[in-house]
Design an enzyme around this catalytic site. Structure first.
Site, PDB file in Angstrom:
ATOM      1  N   ARG A 197       0.735   2.083 -10.060  1.00  0.00           N
ATOM      2  CA  ARG A 197       0.842   0.985 -11.217  1.00  0.00           C
ATOM      3  C   ARG A 197      -0.160  -0.014 -11.154  1.00  0.00           C
ATOM      4  O   ARG A 197      -0.827  -0.206  -9.999  1.00  0.00           O
ATOM      5  CB  ARG A 197       1.979   0.703 -11.437  1.00  0.00           C
ATOM      6  N   GLU A 245      -2.127   0.676  -0.145  1.00  0.00           N
ATOM      7  CA  GLU A 245      -1.863  -0.385   0.827  1.00  0.00           C
ATOM      8  C   GLU A 245      -1.766  -0.067   2.200  1.00  0.00           C
ATOM      9  O   GLU A 245      -1.171   1.034   2.490  1.00  0.00           O
ATOM     10  CB  GLU A 245      -0.379  -0.862   0.627  1.00  0.00           C
ATOM     11  N   LYS A 251      13.099   1.842   7.223  1.00  0.00           N
ATOM     12  CA  LYS A 251      12.411   1.524   5.790  1.00  0.00           C
ATOM     13  C   LYS A 251      13.022   2.382   4.790  1.00  0.00           C
ATOM     14  O   LYS A 251      13.176   3.925   5.067  1.00  0.00           O
ATOM     15  CB  LYS A 251      11.108   1.539   5.595  1.00  0.00           C
ATOM     16  N   HIS A 267      -2.142  -7.410   5.810  1.00  0.00           N
ATOM     17  CA  HIS A 267      -1.988  -6.441   4.527  1.00  0.00           C
ATOM     18  C   HIS A 267      -3.018  -6.517   3.745  1.00  0.00           C
ATOM     19  O   HIS A 267      -3.382  -7.474   3.371  1.00  0.00           O
ATOM     20  CB  HIS A 267      -0.639  -6.992   3.918  1.00  0.00           C
ATOM     21  N   GLY A 303       9.641  -5.483  -1.193  1.00  0.00           N
ATOM     22  CA  GLY A 303       9.754  -6.136   0.254  1.00  0.00           C
ATOM     23  C   GLY A 303      11.454  -6.033   0.511  1.00  0.00           C
ATOM     24  O   GLY A 303      11.924  -6.386   1.525  1.00  0.00           O
TER      25      GLY A 303
END
Ligand code: ADP
Length: 417
Positions: A268, A252, A135, A185, A142
């Site tokens: 945010r 998350e 990543k 998720h 995404g």
């Protein structure tokens, strides 16, 4: 709140609904976002010249850009968001993971820190076992993720991932973690103020995705037990207290086999925040503005009640075009947020999302039935959208069962053929 609203817009958005509704509107440049919505100096001068006190950065573009937050403060304006240093710390996903770990939050297993030496990273991948995911440290939306299933492909994919990250985010730094198969998720909404108060408003489940981008969000999650909610919430609050976080933010997690792992922080407010507003009765945007002006949060943890069920479907345009007919549905427990109106032309320049449809009900089944009715009643003619896909999701056996993971859409579309 009695506050005058000033909106900025690019030439492509001159006829958009926010421009029509705001107290004042200032044009900040031509359509390409690099010449308007991403052009810091234009935004700052628009704010200063129009006499604004504060800047709300919204959910996209520069909303998580620490440099922009610094520029806003340098110009003597209030930044409606966390401290620029906090944004920077969480914006680097490698740093964010290290910080979360430091505060005792379980993180997705992987190589600690960023990938420095390809051979050492390969060794780490071999040891943790495939599949693994590479990543981008500065990634988002995404994008900038590559899954490796075969050890033979690792070095090649690492090279591609890094150059993609460099091209897209101007930062080739990548990191490595275990790829969890078909996880959930689940994210926790947080609010903090400048007096050291931090509360969490429960979870949103955003497992229903397309190409790692959220499509349907709901609260509560069908996989989160009261105990898991309590633990996730406490972990989130501990981390955000450590960050001295002021404003709205999200932590998350990926959930698999009853365990949860930190993925990242969004410093945010997010697109899907209405889902939480519906089940808690807390106006998140109002709280953002309150705490940015120095006030204490309007809610304490002991007063947070999660009541009922809410779901949001993102309506995306598949092509730009002119709206020949638009009529949003209504009724009890229905909320539609959109900038569309009859005769409006959807421009090709920006994000494809054109509406958010949110439904509230006492139970999940009732909420999904309501969403089905509402999507049927939504009149949106002139551009192709994903409303048909949303209806399929809402009515599919697998989504209704509550037992699925991030690859749920693939299953739903395969059932069709
Ligand atoms: P972005 O900031 O670009 O949205 P995220 O890190 O939030 O990226 O990840 C987006 C989605 O990608 C997740 O919701 C999940 O579906 C998938 N994903 C990311 N990391 C992993 C992982 N380690 N294992 C499995 N899926 C992952």
């Amino acid at each position: 709140m009695g506050i005058t609203s000033i909106v900025v817009y690019s030439e492509a958005d001159a006829h958009s609904l926010p421009v029509r509704l705001a107290d004042k509107a200032v044009c900040i440049g031509p359509p390409p976002s690099s010449s308007s919505y991403l052009k810091m100096e234009n935004l700052i001068s628009a704010a200063v010249l129009s006499g604004a006190d504060a800047v709300h950065p919204g959910v996209g573009f520069l909303s998580e850009n620490a440099n922009f937050a610094r520029e806003v403060e340098k110009a003597g304006l209030i930044w409606i968001g966390p401290h620029p240093d906090t944004i920077a710390r969480m914006g680097d996903k490698v740093q964010a993971k290290l910080t979360a770990k430091q505060y005792g939050v379980p993180v997705i297993p992987g190589l600690e820190g960023s990938v420095e030496d390809p051979e050492a990273a390969k060794k780490a991948a071999d040891e943790m076992g495939y599949p693994v995911i590479i990543k981008a440290a500065s990634g988002g939306g995404g994008k900038g993720m590559r899954i490796v299933r075969d050890p033979e492909d690792f070095i090649g994919t690492l090279r591609i991932a890094s150059s993609e990250a460099q091209a897209s985010f101007n930062d080739g730094t990548v990191y490595l973690e275990k790829y969890l198969e078909n996880p959930r998720h689940v994210e926790i909404q947080i609010l903090g103020d400048s007096h050291g108060n931090v509360v969490h408003l429960g979870e949103r489940d955003c497992s229903c995705q397309e190409n790692h981008q959220k499509l349907v969000e709901e609260s509560p999650s069908t996989v989160v037990t009261p105990e898991m909610r309590k633990n996730m919430g406490e972990d989130a609050v501990r981390l955000f207290k450590g960050l001295e976080y002021c404003g709205a933010g999200t932590i998350e997690f990926l959930v698999t086999e009853g365990a949860y792992y930190f993925m990242e922080v969004n410093a945010r407010v997010q697109v899907e925040h209405p889902v939480t507003e519906m089940v808690t009765g807390v106006d998140i945007i109002m709280e953002q503005i309150r705490v940015a002006s120095g006030l204490e949060l309007g809610i304490r943890q002991e007063n947070v009640r999660l009541d009922g069920y809410a779901v949001e479907c993102r309506v995306n345009a598949k092509a730009p075009g002119k709206i020949s007919d638009y009529l949003p549905p209504g009724g009890y427990g229905v909320r539609v947020e959109s900038f569309l109106y009859n005769g409006y032309s959807v421009s090709p320049f920006y994000d494809s999302m054109v509406a958010k449809v949110i439904c509230y009900a006492q139970t999940r089944d009732e909420g999904l039935d309501r969403m089905n009715r509402v999507l049927d009643e939504l009149i949106l003619v002139g551009i192709p959208t994903n409303i048909d896909i949303q209806k399929k999701i809402i009515n599919s056996k697998i989504f209704r069962s509550g037992e699925y993971g991030t690859d749920v859409l693939t299953h739903i579309l395969a059932e069709e053929d």
